[in-house]
Design an enzyme around this catalytic site. Structure first.
Site, PDB file in Angstrom:
ATOM      1  N   CYS A 110       0.837  -1.203   0.000  1.00  0.00           N
ATOM      2  CA  CYS A 110       0.000   0.000   0.000  1.00  0.00           C
ATOM      3  C   CYS A 110       0.871   1.252   0.000  1.00  0.00           C
ATOM      4  O   CYS A 110       1.439   1.627   1.027  1.00  0.00           O
ATOM      5  CB  CYS A 110      -0.909  -0.025   1.224  1.00  0.00           C
ATOM      6  SG  CYS A 110      -1.921   1.450   1.373  1.00  0.00           S
ATOM      7  N   CYS A 127      -0.312   4.041   2.253  1.00  0.00           N
ATOM      8  CA  CYS A 127      -0.032   3.820   3.687  1.00  0.00           C
ATOM      9  C   CYS A 127       1.452   4.042   3.995  1.00  0.00           C
ATOM     10  O   CYS A 127       1.791   4.629   5.015  1.00  0.00           O
ATOM     11  CB  CYS A 127      -0.365   2.385   4.097  1.00  0.00           C
ATOM     12  SG  CYS A 127      -1.893   1.750   3.424  1.00  0.00           S
ATOM     13  N   ASP A 128       2.335   3.551   3.132  1.00  0.00           N
ATOM     14  CA  ASP A 128       3.747   3.445   3.514  1.00  0.00           C
ATOM     15  C   ASP A 128       4.712   4.319   2.718  1.00  0.00           C
ATOM     16  O   ASP A 128       5.889   4.428   3.084  1.00  0.00           O
ATOM     17  CB  ASP A 128       4.205   1.973   3.374  1.00  0.00           C
ATOM     18  CG  ASP A 128       3.433   1.054   4.304  1.00  0.00           C
ATOM     19  OD1 ASP A 128       2.999   1.532   5.366  1.00  0.00           O
ATOM     20  OD2 ASP A 128       3.254  -0.126   3.970  1.00  0.00           O
TER      21      ASP A 128
END
Ligand code: NAP
Length: 305
Positions: free
Chosen positions: A131, A134-135
Site C-alpha cells: 500500500c 499507507c507506507d
C-alpha cells in the site's frame, strides 16, 4: 436469534458493531481466526484521523475492538465456514455452531495478491509493502520498486514519485494492462523507469529489504536491482469465496452492492474492501461499516412495521 451478525473484524466490521450496538440491536461479530484484517500487517498508520502522532496498525485494531465490545457487541474469535442466505432467518455457520440472524453485514475484506516468494513474507513491513498510500512517506529520497502492470501499479508508482528519487516499475509482459490514461501519466513522469518482460525471481535483504533479483523473460538473464522499498501492486483478492452461491459477485469476486450497502439478498448488507476495490483505506472501510449499520437499523425498523 441475533438482530445483526457481522462477519469480519477489520475497520468495517468493528465500526458496524459500534453503530449496531449503540442502536440497541442484539449484535454478534464473528471475527475470523486472525482478527483485525489488513492493518494487522502494517506498522505506523499516519492517515487514520484522531491519532496526531500516528498509531501502529495492530494497536489501532485493538482499540477498535475494545470500543466495539464496550458498546455491547458480542465478539467470537471463530471462522465462518458457510452461510445460508436463502432462508429466513439468515444462517451463519462456524465449524461448531450455527447462528440465526435477521440481518447480516459482510465485512470480510480483501487481501493483496502475493508474488509468492519467501522474501516477500520475510520482509513484509520491513521494506515490502502492499500500500503506497499507507507506507510511501517512509521512503523519502530512496529508490523504490513497484511490481505490476495494472491501474494500481501505475497509481502507486505515480504516487510514490512524491517521495522517491526513482521508481522502477517491474512488469512481466511487454505491455501494461492499465488504462491508457494511467499509463501515460506514469510514463510521462521523469522519476519512473519501466522494466518490461521482467519477473521478480528473488527478494533479498538483511534486517530489512535491500534488493530484488529480476529475470528478463526474453533473454533469461538475471539482474540485481537495489532499492529501499518494494511495493507489490498485482491486484487484490476479495475474501468472498463463501458467498459465491449466495450473493451476486462481480467477475473479480467483489460483492456487488446497490442502494448504498445492500447486497442482492434482502437483509444482507456489505461494507469494506470485500466490495470496495476503489478506495481500500481503513477510514473508508470504517465509513462503509457505519453506513451498513445505519442501513441495517432502517431495515429492521421497517421490517417490524
Ligand atoms: P489488475 O488490473 O488485475 O492488474 C494486475 C497486474 O498485476 C497485471 O498487470 C498483471 O499482469 C500483474 N500480475 C498479476 N499477477 C502477477 C504475478 N503473480 N506476478 C507479476 N505480475 C502479476 O489489478 P489492479 O491494478 O489492482 O486493478 C484492479 C481493478 O481496480 C481494475 O479494474 C482497475 O482498473 C481498478 N483500479 C482503478 C484505479 C483508478 O481508476 N484510479 C486504480 C487502481 C485500480 P498481466 O497484465 O500480465 O496479467
Amino acid at each position: 436469534m441475533y438482530d445483526v451478525v457481522i462477519i469480519g473484524a477489520g475497520p468495517a466490521g468493528y465500526t458496524a458493531g459500534i453503530y449496531c450496538s449503540r442502536a440497541r440491536h442484539n449484535t454478534l461479530l464473528i471475527s475470523g481466526i486472525l482478527p483485525g484484517g489488513q492493518l494487522m500487517n502494517t506498522t505506523d498508520v499516519e492517515n487514520y484521523p484522531g491519532f496526531s502522532d500516528g498509531i501502529m496498525g495492530p494497536d489501532l485494531m485493538t482499540v477498535m475492538r475494545k470500543q466495539t465490545e464496550k458498546m455491547g457487541t458480542k465478539i467470537i474469535d471463530d471462522e465462518v465456514t458457510s452461510v445460508d442466505f436463502q432462508t429466513n432467518p439468515l444462517k451463519v455457520k462456524t465449524a461448531s455452531e450455527e447462528f440465526e440472524a435477521r440481518t447480516v453485514i459482510v465485512c470480510t475484506g480483501a487481501n493483496p495478491r502475493k508474488i509468492g516468494l519467501d522474501g516477500e513474507q520475510t520482509f513484509a513491513g520491513k521494506g515490502v509493502s502492499y500500500c503506497a498510500t499507507c507506507d510511501g512517506a517512509f521512503f523519502k529520497d530512496q529508490e523504490l520498486i513497484v511490481v505490476g502492470g495494472g491501474d494500481s501499479a501505475m497509481e502507486e508508482a505515480t504516487f510514490l514519485t512524491k517521495f522517491a528519487s526513482t521508481v522502477h516499475i517491474i512488469h512481466r509482459r511487454e505491455e501494461f494492462r492499465a488504462s491508457k490514461i494511467m499509463q501515460e501519466r506514469a510514463l510521462a513522469n521523469e522519476k519512473i523507469k519501466v522494466h518490461f518482460n521482467c519477473t521478480v525471481k528473488d527478494i533479498q535483504g538483511d534486517q530489512k529489504f535491500r534488493k530484488v533479483i529480476l529475470n528478463n523473460t526474453k533473454t533469461n538473464e538475471d539482474e540485481t536491482l537495489d532499492a529501499g522499498g518494494l511495493f507489490v501492486a498485482i491486484g487484490h483478492e476479495p475474501n468472498s469465496k463463501m458467498f459465491q452461491n449466495q450473493l451476486e459477485l462481480d467477475e473479480n469476486g467483489y460483492v456487488i452492492i446497490k442502494n448504498n450497502t445492500e447486497t442482492s439478498i434482502s437483509g444482507v448488507f456489505c461494507a469494506g474492501d470485500v466490495h470496495d476495490h476503489r478506495y481500500r483505506q481503513a477510514v473508508t472501510a470504517a465509513g462503509f461499516g457505519c453506513m451498513a449499520a445505519i442501513d441495517v437499523d432502517k431495515y429492521l425498523a421497517e421490517s417490524k412495521n
